[in-house]
Design an enzyme around this catalytic site. Structure first.
Site, PDB file in Angstrom:
ATOM      1  CG  ASN A 196      -1.770   1.227   1.333  1.00 29.62           C
ATOM      2  OD1 ASN A 196      -1.891   1.980   0.369  1.00 29.62           O
ATOM      3  ND2 ASN A 196      -2.385   1.438   2.493  1.00 29.62           N
ATOM      4  CD1 TRP A 197       3.882   1.068  -2.629  1.00 26.76           C
ATOM      5  CD2 TRP A 197       3.814   2.045  -4.651  1.00 26.76           C
ATOM      6  NE1 TRP A 197       4.694   0.347  -3.475  1.00 26.76           N
ATOM      7  CE2 TRP A 197       4.661   0.919  -4.723  1.00 26.76           C
ATOM      8  CE3 TRP A 197       3.599   2.808  -5.809  1.00 26.76           C
ATOM      9  CZ2 TRP A 197       5.317   0.558  -5.904  1.00 26.76           C
ATOM     10  CZ3 TRP A 197       4.249   2.439  -6.977  1.00 26.76           C
ATOM     11  CH2 TRP A 197       5.100   1.327  -7.023  1.00 26.76           C
ATOM     12  CE  LYS A 198      -0.184   3.461   4.649  1.00 31.85           C
ATOM     13  NZ  LYS A 198      -0.286   3.647   6.070  1.00 31.85           N
ATOM     14  CG  HIS A 246      -6.089   1.970   4.839  1.00 33.09           C
ATOM     15  ND1 HIS A 246      -5.694   2.860   5.806  1.00 33.09           N
ATOM     16  CD2 HIS A 246      -5.055   1.101   4.676  1.00 33.09           C
ATOM     17  CE1 HIS A 246      -4.469   2.534   6.206  1.00 33.09           C
ATOM     18  NE2 HIS A 246      -4.061   1.483   5.543  1.00 33.09           N
ATOM     19  CD  GLU A 301      -3.345   5.480   6.480  1.00 33.44           C
ATOM     20  OE1 GLU A 301      -3.287   5.589   5.241  1.00 33.44           O
ATOM     21  OE2 GLU A 301      -2.435   4.962   7.160  1.00 33.44           O
ATOM     22  CD  GLU A 355      -4.002  -2.548   7.037  1.00 34.97           C
ATOM     23  OE1 GLU A 355      -2.891  -2.822   6.590  1.00 34.97           O
ATOM     24  OE2 GLU A 355      -4.588  -1.481   6.798  1.00 34.97           O
ATOM     25  N   GLY A 370       1.828   2.042  10.823  1.00 36.29           N
ATOM     26  CA  GLY A 370       2.783   3.140  10.712  1.00 36.29           C
ATOM     27  C   GLY A 370       3.407   3.535  12.039  1.00 36.29           C
ATOM     28  CB  SER A 405       4.622  -2.048  12.053  1.00 42.27           C
ATOM     29  OG  SER A 405       4.160  -0.719  12.297  1.00 42.27           O
TER      30      SER A 405
HETATM   31  C1  PEP Z   1      -1.143   0.144   5.956  1.00 41.07           C
HETATM   32  O1  PEP Z   1      -1.224   1.318   5.757  1.00 41.07           O
HETATM   33  O2  PEP Z   1      -1.978  -0.586   5.439  1.00 41.07           O
HETATM   34  C2  PEP Z   1      -0.073  -0.358   6.808  1.00 41.07           C
HETATM   35  C3  PEP Z   1      -0.198  -1.553   7.315  1.00 41.07           C
HETATM   36  O3  PEP Z   1       0.978   0.491   7.047  1.00 41.07           O
HETATM   37  P1  PEP Z   1       2.362   0.105   7.784  1.00 41.07           P
HETATM   38  O4  PEP Z   1       2.859  -1.174   7.173  1.00 41.07           O
HETATM   39  O5  PEP Z   1       3.272   1.269   7.491  1.00 41.07           O
HETATM   40  O6  PEP Z   1       2.069  -0.045   9.238  1.00 41.07           O
END
Ligand code: PEP
Length: 254
Positions: free
Chosen positions: A9-11, A97, A99, A169, A175, A215
């Site tokens: 997931n490059w966001k 997601h 976010e 998640e 993050g 993470s």
């Molecule tokens: C994500 O945004 O889906 C995610 C899991 O981010 P990270 O791996 O940076 O925690």
């Protein structure tokens, strides 16, 4: 067949050139995937066509959108529909997601509409769920996640449900550098599978891929993916580093 999936997931990161270079750096490693393994790159909208032209779908590499809108078409300036994604050959889309739920106020009903539109347009949703830290501290995470799944997915038929990929998640791990332990991940994934088994039966539940996100790194992926109900990961930060993401792909169960 239940797939083992490494999803990036490059966001909202990377310029066009940097995105192209990152994709090339990962693809040039030519990690061969087994028939039940997949790698998916969820890239920003402007890069979808470039990224799609770079991957070999037959080799198990695909591109996803990070979002789509909850209406089919019309006067929704700035939004992108599932139909538009289908028209450029996109087969996966991240939905819900944390976010998007938090910063864009996406409700469970809206997510249900997005899931429906994706499925209508032959796009497999990567449906995200997961609890915040206070909910985990109260010990209420299982009920919370179950409610998220019921509210946005339980209207689907069995056949439709088999086209949905789940990403668990925990928000406290996204993050933050704090990964759920592999035991915590396995506990929640087993719970999620039992929720689907109760609604759709064991056969459907055993064929749904449930990814862990929060993470995931090259250094912890193998331990997380070794758990029986963890079918790979949805990866943010570490998917922006080619060597790290390649290590994560190699950690998928065979
Ligand atoms: C994500 O945004 O889906 C995610 C899991 O981010 P990270 O791996 O940076 O925690």
């Amino acid at each position: 067949m239940r797939k083992q999936i490494a999803a990036a997931n490059w966001k909202m990161n990377l310029t066009y050139g940097a995105a192209e270079a990152l994709l090339n750096d990962i693809l040039k490693e030519q990690v061969a995937l087994a028939p039940d393994q997949k790698v998916i790159f969820a890239v920003p909208f402007p890069y979808l066509i470039m990224a799609k032209s770079g991957v070999e779908e037959e080799q198990g590499y695909s591109i996803a959108a990070q979002n789509c809108y909850s209406k089919s078409s019309g006067a929704y300036t700035g939004e992108v529909s599932a139909e538009m994604l289908q028209s450029i050959g996109i087969k996966y889309c991240v939905i819900g997601h944390s976010e998007r739920r938090e910063y864009f106020g996406e409700s469970a009903e809206m997510l249900a509409e997005k899931v429906d539109l994706c499925l209508q347009h032959e796009i497999e949703p990567v449906f995200c769920c997961g609890e915040a830290l206070n909910i985990r501290e109260e010990g209420a995470q299982n009920n919370y996640v179950q409610t998220q799944l019921e509210a946005s997915l339980f209207h689907l038929t069995e056949d439709q449900m088999l086209k949905v990929i789940i990403a668990y998640e925990p928000i406290w791990a996204i993050g933050t550098g704090k990964t759920a332990s592999s035991v915590q991940a396995q506990e929640m994934h087993a719970h999620i599978r039992s929720v689907f088994a109760a609604k759709y039966g064991d056969e459907v539940a055993n064929n749904i891929s449930i990814l862990y996100g929060g993470s995931v790194k090259g250094s912890n992926a193998a331990e997380l993916f070794s758990k029986p109900d963890v079918d790979g990961g949805l990866v943010g930060g570490a998917s922006l580093v080619a060597t790290d993401f390649v290590e994560i792909i190699k950690a998928l169960k065979r």
